[in-house]
Motif scaffolding. Structure first.
Motif, PDB file in Angstrom:
ATOM      1  N   ASP A 128      40.387  38.293  48.808  1.00 53.15           N
ATOM      2  CA  ASP A 128      41.129  37.174  49.397  1.00 53.15           C
ATOM      3  C   ASP A 128      42.224  37.670  50.335  1.00 53.15           C
ATOM      4  O   ASP A 128      42.439  37.099  51.409  1.00 53.15           O
ATOM      5  CB  ASP A 128      41.746  36.289  48.316  1.00 53.15           C
ATOM      6  CG  ASP A 128      40.717  35.463  47.558  1.00 53.15           C
ATOM      7  OD1 ASP A 128      39.565  35.353  48.032  1.00 53.15           O
ATOM      8  OD2 ASP A 128      41.065  34.937  46.490  1.00 53.15           O
ATOM      9  N   ALA A 129      42.928  38.733  49.947  1.00 49.33           N
ATOM     10  CA  ALA A 129      43.992  39.281  50.800  1.00 49.33           C
ATOM     11  C   ALA A 129      43.413  39.799  52.114  1.00 49.33           C
ATOM     12  O   ALA A 129      43.990  39.579  53.189  1.00 49.33           O
ATOM     13  CB  ALA A 129      44.734  40.397  50.071  1.00 49.33           C
ATOM     14  N   LYS A 177      38.549  39.321  38.610  1.00 52.54           N
ATOM     15  CA  LYS A 177      39.714  38.617  39.137  1.00 52.54           C
ATOM     16  C   LYS A 177      40.463  39.489  40.144  1.00 52.54           C
ATOM     17  O   LYS A 177      40.834  39.035  41.227  1.00 52.54           O
ATOM     18  CB  LYS A 177      40.639  38.198  38.005  1.00 52.54           C
ATOM     19  CG  LYS A 177      41.777  37.306  38.446  1.00 52.54           C
ATOM     20  CD  LYS A 177      42.572  36.816  37.243  1.00 52.54           C
ATOM     21  CE  LYS A 177      43.672  35.875  37.666  1.00 52.54           C
ATOM     22  NZ  LYS A 177      44.440  35.401  36.504  1.00 52.54           N
ATOM     23  N   ALA A 178      40.666  40.759  39.818  1.00 53.36           N
ATOM     24  CA  ALA A 178      41.365  41.672  40.730  1.00 53.36           C
ATOM     25  C   ALA A 178      40.555  41.863  42.010  1.00 53.36           C
ATOM     26  O   ALA A 178      41.113  41.935  43.105  1.00 53.36           O
ATOM     27  CB  ALA A 178      41.625  43.016  40.057  1.00 53.36           C
ATOM     28  N   GLN A 220      38.511  39.699  43.400  1.00 57.57           N
ATOM     29  CA  GLN A 220      38.625  38.486  44.206  1.00 57.57           C
ATOM     30  C   GLN A 220      39.992  38.390  44.873  1.00 57.57           C
ATOM     31  O   GLN A 220      40.088  37.977  46.027  1.00 57.57           O
ATOM     32  CB  GLN A 220      38.349  37.254  43.354  1.00 57.57           C
ATOM     33  CG  GLN A 220      36.876  37.156  42.972  1.00 57.57           C
ATOM     34  CD  GLN A 220      36.582  35.970  42.106  1.00 57.57           C
ATOM     35  OE1 GLN A 220      36.845  34.839  42.496  1.00 57.57           O
ATOM     36  NE2 GLN A 220      36.023  36.220  40.929  1.00 57.57           N
ATOM     37  N   ARG A 221      41.028  38.798  44.191  1.00 57.73           N
ATOM     38  CA  ARG A 221      42.367  38.780  44.803  1.00 57.73           C
ATOM     39  C   ARG A 221      42.439  39.750  45.974  1.00 57.73           C
ATOM     40  O   ARG A 221      43.019  39.437  47.018  1.00 57.73           O
ATOM     41  CB  ARG A 221      43.429  39.110  43.767  1.00 57.73           C
ATOM     42  CG  ARG A 221      43.699  37.969  42.843  1.00 57.73           C
ATOM     43  CD  ARG A 221      44.852  38.253  41.927  1.00 57.73           C
ATOM     44  NE  ARG A 221      45.150  37.054  41.168  1.00 57.73           N
ATOM     45  CZ  ARG A 221      45.956  37.033  40.139  1.00 57.73           C
ATOM     46  NH1 ARG A 221      46.557  38.135  39.732  1.00 57.73           N
ATOM     47  NH2 ARG A 221      46.183  35.915  39.506  1.00 57.73           N
TER      48      ARG A 221
END
Length: 149
Positions: A82-83, A75-76, A78-79
């Motif tokens: 994404d940024a 999850k981290a 992907q975040r």
């Protein structure tokens, strides 16, 4: 255009992104590295359309760059990815690379090209590099410049 210099200049522009606290700096190179240090950005393959204007006055390059992040926390990761793939913001690769276009009327990449444009993101997926899996994506960058330079 001298592609070695163009690749290095794009990597230098990408290195100006500001990642979230605790992440560190984005490791950038103009070439495909033997080993990845994450988060990492590198310029990969490219294609050149020669003679887009008469007398070698314009070539058009489509360069594929990749950004890879660690998959220790899905999850981290992907975040973070994404940024960096966002169209704007401190961590945006598009914003950082296109800032190297220069002021209106200036040549891009410190005079190495006429202009550049981050056209799209593609291939948001798992990548294997030297036997290790990373989460990543590709950025397609269009660069135009003097063909005879």
């Amino acid at each position: 255009m001298q592609m070695a210099a163009v690749r290095d200049a794009i990597a230098a522009a990408a290195a100006t992104v500001v990642l979230p606290d605790g992440i560190g700096k984005l490791v950038c190179t103009g070439y495909v590295p033997d080993a990845i240090t994450t988060p990492g950005f590198f310029c990969g393959e490219y294609s050149v359309d020669f003679d887009k204007a008469m007398r070698r006055s314009l070539d058009e390059v489509e360069l594929t760059a990749r950004v890879l992040v660690s998959r220790t926390d899905d999850k981290a990761a992907q975040r973070l990815l994404d940024a960096m793939l966002s169209g704007s913001g401190a961590a945006s690769l598009k914003a950082a690379i296109e800032a190297a276009r220069g002021a209106p009327g200036d040549y891009a990449l410190g005079g190495l090209a006429h202009d550049l444009h981050v056209m799209r993101v593609q291939g948001y997926r798992w990548y294997e590099h030297q036997g290790t899996q990373y989460l990543g994506a590709e950025l397609i960058i269009k660069v135009i410049g003097e063909g005879s330079a």
